[in-house]
Design an enzyme around this catalytic site. Structure first.
Site, short mmCIF file in Angstrom:
data_model
loop_
_atom_site.label_atom_id
_atom_site.label_comp_id
_atom_site.label_asym_id
_atom_site.label_seq_id
_atom_site.Cartn_x
_atom_site.Cartn_y
_atom_site.Cartn_z
N GLY A 92 0.65 -0.87 0.15
CA GLY A 92 0.48 0.09 0.43
C GLY A 92 1.22 1.04 -0.46
N SER A 100 -0.08 5.26 -2.00
CA SER A 100 0.13 7.28 -1.09
C SER A 100 -0.40 6.46 0.30
CB SER A 100 -1.41 7.19 -2.02
OG SER A 100 -2.52 6.48 -1.52
N GLY A 101 -0.75 7.61 0.77
CA GLY A 101 -0.82 8.30 2.27
C GLY A 101 0.00 7.56 3.43
N ARG A 154 -1.52 -2.10 -6.02
CA ARG A 154 -2.59 -2.53 -7.24
C ARG A 154 -2.41 -1.38 -8.18
NH1 ARG A 154 -7.99 -3.10 -4.19
NH2 ARG A 154 -7.09 -1.29 -3.13
N ASP A 173 -2.13 -6.76 -5.66
CA ASP A 173 -3.27 -6.78 -4.99
C ASP A 173 -3.14 -7.62 -4.20
OD1 ASP A 173 -5.22 -7.16 -3.78
OD2 ASP A 173 -7.14 -7.13 -4.64
N SER A 178 -2.57 -0.72 12.08
CA SER A 178 -3.70 -0.93 12.15
C SER A 178 -4.84 0.44 12.70
CB SER A 178 -3.91 -1.29 13.90
OG SER A 178 -4.90 -1.69 13.87
N TYR A 201 -15.38 -1.84 9.22
CA TYR A 201 -13.96 -1.43 9.38
C TYR A 201 -12.95 -1.93 10.84
CZ TYR A 201 -9.20 1.91 9.34
OH TYR A 201 -8.49 2.15 9.62
N LYS A 259 -9.48 -3.83 11.63
CA LYS A 259 -7.94 -3.95 12.09
C LYS A 259 -7.55 -4.10 13.85
CE LYS A 259 -6.79 -0.62 9.13
NZ LYS A 259 -5.45 -1.37 8.44
#
Length: 300
Positions: free
Chosen positions: A39, A42-43, A64, A93, A140, A154, A158
């Protein structure tokens, strides 16, 4: 008498602080290390990759979206500290197929939130065991420490990472491998901005009780804690309180950390009860406003 008692407590705390490094994991050196970030386009993932690259690590980004990966690669490469550093991008993925993830990683080396952490970890642990060294970081969320209105889908994913991390840490610790679970608060990322558009009113009001952090700040904290081998990684005073309240049977890195949990647990539980009461009040008030609005619409 009270003065002597206070002096004794201070002496004990100082002694524990001095001996605690003896049971702490040795800090991991990032220069020349290989860091795999899932992942990472980004972020928080991207910011973690940048932070590690700034400290001399080699980076493999897995996500992805191939276009985002290539853009992120160019951005990260601006922070190079030596000519040997490399940023590799792999489009896959990580939540779909373990065999695919394992094969991809070996070329250079519930769904996204859980299996997306299980599969990459499983794929790299064998190599870490052989080297007798490694760090695994699970990102998390504070929603993985307490359940909140609007996060019923969600939060469980987590929360699952915590159980995975505790069991895995017990298994890999003899190999000098340490697991870190990060519990970031609301963080200014593209995903958070998109999520905010559809949040129910109750969730927005509850979220207002804490500030929004910058992704770069969160990434620095996570990388620092991972290097030190800390099991819990948190940001801010709310994060500290939640880490104490939810410590349970989680591993401790030092005697000092364990002592803080023992001393602070009671008072933080009292504070936590006030938070929960406030959250319940917000939800109840919003429910009453919604019902009143619906009744008004019916009468009209």
């Amino acid at each position: 008498m009270l003065l002597l008692a206070a002096a004794f407590i201070v002496a004990v705390v100082l002694l524990l602080y001095m001996v605690s490094p003896l049971i702490s994991p040795k800090p991991l050196k990032l220069p020349g290390a290989h860091v795999v970030v899932t992942g990472g386009s980004s972020g928080i993932g991207k910011c973690i990759a940048i932070e590690c690259y700034k400290q001399g690590a080699f980076i493999t980004l897995i996500a992805r979206d191939e276009n985002k990966l290539l853009q992120t690669k160019k951005e990260i490469e601006k922070y190079s500290v030596n000519d040997k550093q490399v940023v590799l991008c792999i489009s896959v993925d990580v939540s779909k197929d373990y065999e695919q993830v394992e094969n991809v990683l070996k070329q250079r080396l519930m769904a996204v939130n859980y299996l997306g952490s299980v599969y990459p970890s499983r794929a790299v642990i064998s190599t870490m065991k052989e080297r007798r060294m490694g760090r695994i970081v699970f990102v998390s969320s504070q929603a993985g420490q307490l359940g909140l209105f609007g996060y019923t889908a969600y939060s469980p994913t987590k929360f699952a990472l915590r159980g995975l991390a505790e069991a895995l840490q017990m298994e890999v610790k003899p190999y000098n491998i340490y697991v870190t679970v990060a519990y970031p608060p609301d963080t200014d990322t593209p995903g958070f901005a998109e999520e905010s558009k559809t949040k129910p009113l109750e969730t927005k009001l509850i979220s207002e009780t804490s500030s929004v952090c910058q992704a770069e700040q969160v990434a620095r904290v996570i990388v620092k804690d991972a290097i030190q081998g800390n099991f819990n990684s948190f940001v801010g005073s709310d994060g500290y309180m939640l880490s104490i309240l939810t410590s349970g049977m989680s591993p401790v890195t030092s005697i000092t950390e364990g002592l803080q949990q023992v001393v602070c647990m009671g008072i933080f539980r009292i504070i936590g009860l006030f938070y929960l009461g406030s959250f319940d009040s917000i939800v109840r008030r919003c429910m009453m406003q919604r019902e009143k609005s619906e009744n008004t619409d019916k009468t009209e």
